[in-house]
Design an enzyme around this catalytic site. Structure first.
Site, mmCIF file in Angstrom:
data_model
loop_
_atom_site.group_PDB
_atom_site.id
_atom_site.type_symbol
_atom_site.label_atom_id
_atom_site.label_comp_id
_atom_site.label_asym_id
_atom_site.label_seq_id
_atom_site.Cartn_x
_atom_site.Cartn_y
_atom_site.Cartn_z
ATOM 1 N N CYS A 1 42.074 46.226 49.499
ATOM 2 C CA CYS A 1 41.783 44.995 50.255
ATOM 3 C C CYS A 1 41.023 45.336 51.839
ATOM 4 O O CYS A 1 40.025 45.587 51.541
ATOM 5 C CB CYS A 1 43.026 44.153 50.681
ATOM 6 S SG CYS A 1 42.930 42.553 51.229
ATOM 7 N N HIS B 1 45.220 43.907 45.361
ATOM 8 C CA HIS B 1 46.079 44.982 45.465
ATOM 9 C C HIS B 1 46.779 45.358 43.979
ATOM 10 O O HIS B 1 47.637 44.777 43.547
ATOM 11 C CB HIS B 1 47.362 44.258 46.252
ATOM 12 C CG HIS B 1 46.950 43.787 47.756
ATOM 13 N ND1 HIS B 1 47.252 44.442 48.428
ATOM 14 C CD2 HIS B 1 46.288 42.657 48.022
ATOM 15 C CE1 HIS B 1 46.894 44.210 49.663
ATOM 16 N NE2 HIS B 1 46.248 43.012 49.526
ATOM 17 N N GLU C 1 48.899 47.861 43.707
ATOM 18 C CA GLU C 1 50.149 48.371 43.560
ATOM 19 C C GLU C 1 51.068 47.366 43.384
ATOM 20 O O GLU C 1 52.210 47.599 42.774
ATOM 21 C CB GLU C 1 50.532 48.702 44.914
ATOM 22 C CG GLU C 1 50.491 47.804 46.113
ATOM 23 C CD GLU C 1 49.029 47.266 46.687
ATOM 24 O OE1 GLU C 1 49.140 46.773 47.965
ATOM 25 O OE2 GLU C 1 48.179 47.549 46.128
#
Length: 616
Positions: free
Chosen positions: A398, A525, A527
């Protein structure tokens, strides 16, 4: 529907979320289908506008909702996909009640906390509890509800009233309350003190809620005489007093619950004898054993401005851990404060400056996570520059990707003024710009959020090969700025590759530096979707590259047929004399190493929360 309510007493931060998730794991291992609801008693509509220093990271769900980090724990522990309705806040309830009042739903009635607000809470819980989150048909068997905050908080009162009413309406055989509390040890006397727990249970009963199980947090195993005392004064059977003492690896908590047979009192209260089977946590135990026996280290520097609170980057740390375990390496994370890398810090605090650069230069790989605001921005740019110029494996997420683009424009294109309009609106070279569809008047819920599709435009890029040569990937987003499409051509000509873009072909999703061994930036993202059984490809690539074994996780370039019936496989071109297709195989060691990684992935089925020491 069976309900398990998890509350907390004495102090906040006891690990109610981990306890709730671990109970979910235990119940799943008994063959039960589980869903979760997190109640946050603050007036914010959601967690989207709250600083990470307040409650930790903002977790983004598939549907784009910004929620408390505990929902990320639920998804990682239980392998489920939650929605915005799995997170209840007082702000959501209040807005719902006021919308009903304006429509005239309460016409002629004085709208009050009881019954209107409490009824809205009960209706929400009962409705969401019936929605499956595991991808299967039919309602779940058990709904675990975590009440945020501490019993006795003023803002929690509407929820405790509603949950008390819920326990009465569904009946005692459908409602089990687990109270997580603290049993401190005073250094002066050196004994475990029960009085805080007694008072907390008394407060809980005063709110109309009676605990069936007390889970005691302590530094050491709860002593038998302490259990007996708590049982006597809290009116809870001794076998229902659980010891949740400190462990070196938080993944031991579900095993700890199983060892104490926590499933038995839950099953007894909820009358699950004919439904639940004996818990089976062999895969979980294998995961714990693997984690506990990793010795070869890989060191990753996470460069950000919220490094004082590791929970601000919880999903990033979890994704790194998933990837390192999958690759058979012991993860060491150095949280590097990005402001300390800047020249101003060198003048003001030379020791902090040297320490930050020592951590950065000692890392095998560098990761810059997402963030907002210009504090520490120049430090992140310096970290990206160091990684790019020194061939250090790098991932930017990001804002981390945007920082990498800014640094590339400054250093390679010789544009010292290059910046983001978020930080310098008057810049002559805006590499990063505000998205045209974004709101300039409202902050909450107005970003580009949730699952979005990214299409690979450079088929032989490292990121495409990490994702298995797929045509596209769906990842979760949370941003309101993007790479300036007007600068894309000059950036590409200078050597920056735009490996993936959105469905329009204009918005940049992944950037790479092809001349670098491993330098990737992602606007999304990754994750948020990382699981122990489904490791994020970008994180796995970072760990592998940091270990010098990137080829082990790269999928060979897809077989493609050109007009002359040539087949391209990696850097090798061969012609099949019969039909023009490659008739050979790529004989490398990649297959065996990849199989080893898959073995780790197969053995790990769930995730949990673990504290990572930034300076082990």
């Amino acid at each position: 529907m069976k309900y398990v309510l998890v509350t907390g007493g004495v102090v906040s931060g006891l690990g109610k979320g981990i306890t709730a998730s671990s109970i979910g794991v235990l119940l799943q291992s008994c063959g039960l289908r589980v869903t979760c609801i997190k109640i946050d008693p603050y007036l914010n509509y959601d967690a989207g506008t709250i600083s990470p220093y307040e409650h930790g990271e903002v977790f983004v769900l598939e549907d784009g909702s910004e929620v408390d980090l505990d929902l990320g724990n639920y998804e990682r522990f239980l392998g489920c996909t939650l929605t915005r309705d799995n997170n209840i806040t007082l702000g959501k309830i209040q807005q719902q009640v006021m919308d009903r009042e304006r429509r005239g739903d309460y016409l002629g009635t004085t709208v009050q906390i009881v019954p209107h607000v409490t009824d809205a809470i009960k209706e929400w819980v009962e409705r969401v509890a019936m929605i499956p989150v595991d991808g299967k048909e039919g309602p779940p068997d058990v709904c675990i509800i975590e009440l945020g905050g501490t019993i006795g908080d003023n803002e929690s009162r509407p929820f405790t009233d509603a949950l008390s009413q819920l326990s009465y309406s569904v009946g005692p055989e459908n409602f089990c309350l687990i109270h997580v509390t603290l049993v401190p040890v005073l250094s002066v006397v050196g004994e475990q003190k029960t009085k805080p727990t007694q008072h907390s249970v008394r407060d809980l009963r005063g709110l109309g809620l009676t605990p069936n199980i007390i889970a005691c947090r302590s530094t050491k195993v709860l002593e038998e005489n302490v259990k007996a005392k708590l049982s006597r004064f809290c009116y809870v059977p001794m076998q229902n007093i659980l010891s949740l003492h400190d462990v070196h690896n938080i993944w031991h908590i579900p095993l700890l619950l199983k060892k104490q047979k926590a499933h038995e009192p839950i099953s007894k209260v909820l009358k699950l004898a004919g439904i639940a089977k004996e818990p089976s946590l062999e895969k979980w135990a294998s995961m714990v054993e693997i984690c506990d026996n990793l010795h070869v280290q890989v060191r990753i520097a996470v460069v950000g401005k919220y490094t004082d609170l590791s929970d601000a980057y919880l999903s990033v740390l979890k994704a790194l851990m998933h990837a390192s375990v999958a690759f058979g390496k012991k993860l060491v994370v150095d949280l590097v404060p990005s402001p300390d890398l800047e020249k101003t810090t060198k003048k003001e605090n030379s020791c902090a400056y040297k320490a930050a650069w020592m951590l950065l230069k000692g890392a095998d790989g560098v990761l810059i996570p997402g963030g907002y605001g210009n504090r520490g921005l120049e430090g992140k740019i310096l970290a990206a520059k160091y990684a790019r110029e020194n061939n250090i494996p790098f991932v930017g997420i990001c804002l981390g990707m945007q920082v990498a683009v800014i640094e590339f424009a400054r250093s390679v294109l010789s544009l010292p003024d290059a910046n983001s309009t978020e930080f310098k609106p008057e810049t002559n070279h805006p590499c990063i710009v505000f998205m045209p569809e974004g709101s300039t008047t409202h902050m909450g819920g107005t970003m580009r959020l949730g699952s979005r599709r990214a299409y690979f435009h450079v088929k032989d890029s490292i990121s495409a090969r990490l994702y298995g040569n797929k045509e596209f990937v769906d990842e979760r987003h949370r941003h309101r700025y993007e790479v300036n499409p007007d600068m894309a051509v000059c950036l590409e000509k200078a050597g920056l590759s735009f490996a993936a873009k959105d469905e329009t072909g204009k918005r940049i999703e992944i950037v790479e530096v092809p001349s670098h061994p491993f330098f990737i930036g992602a606007q999304f993202h990754p994750e948020f979707k990382s699981r122990p059984g489904k490791v994020s490809p970008l994180f796995l690539g970072l760990i592998a590259a940091a270990c010098g074994e990137l080829d082990a996780v790269l999928t060979p370039v897809s077989i493609q047929q050109d007009n002359n019936q040539h087949v391209v496989l990696g850097n090798e071109t061969r012609v099949d004399p019969i039909n023009g297709f490659c008739n050979g195989t790529n004989k490398t060691s990649q297959k065996s190493v990849r199989q080893n990684s898959d073995l780790y992935l197969h053995q790990i089925s769930m995730s949990s929360r673990r504290k990572l020491n930034p300076n082990p």
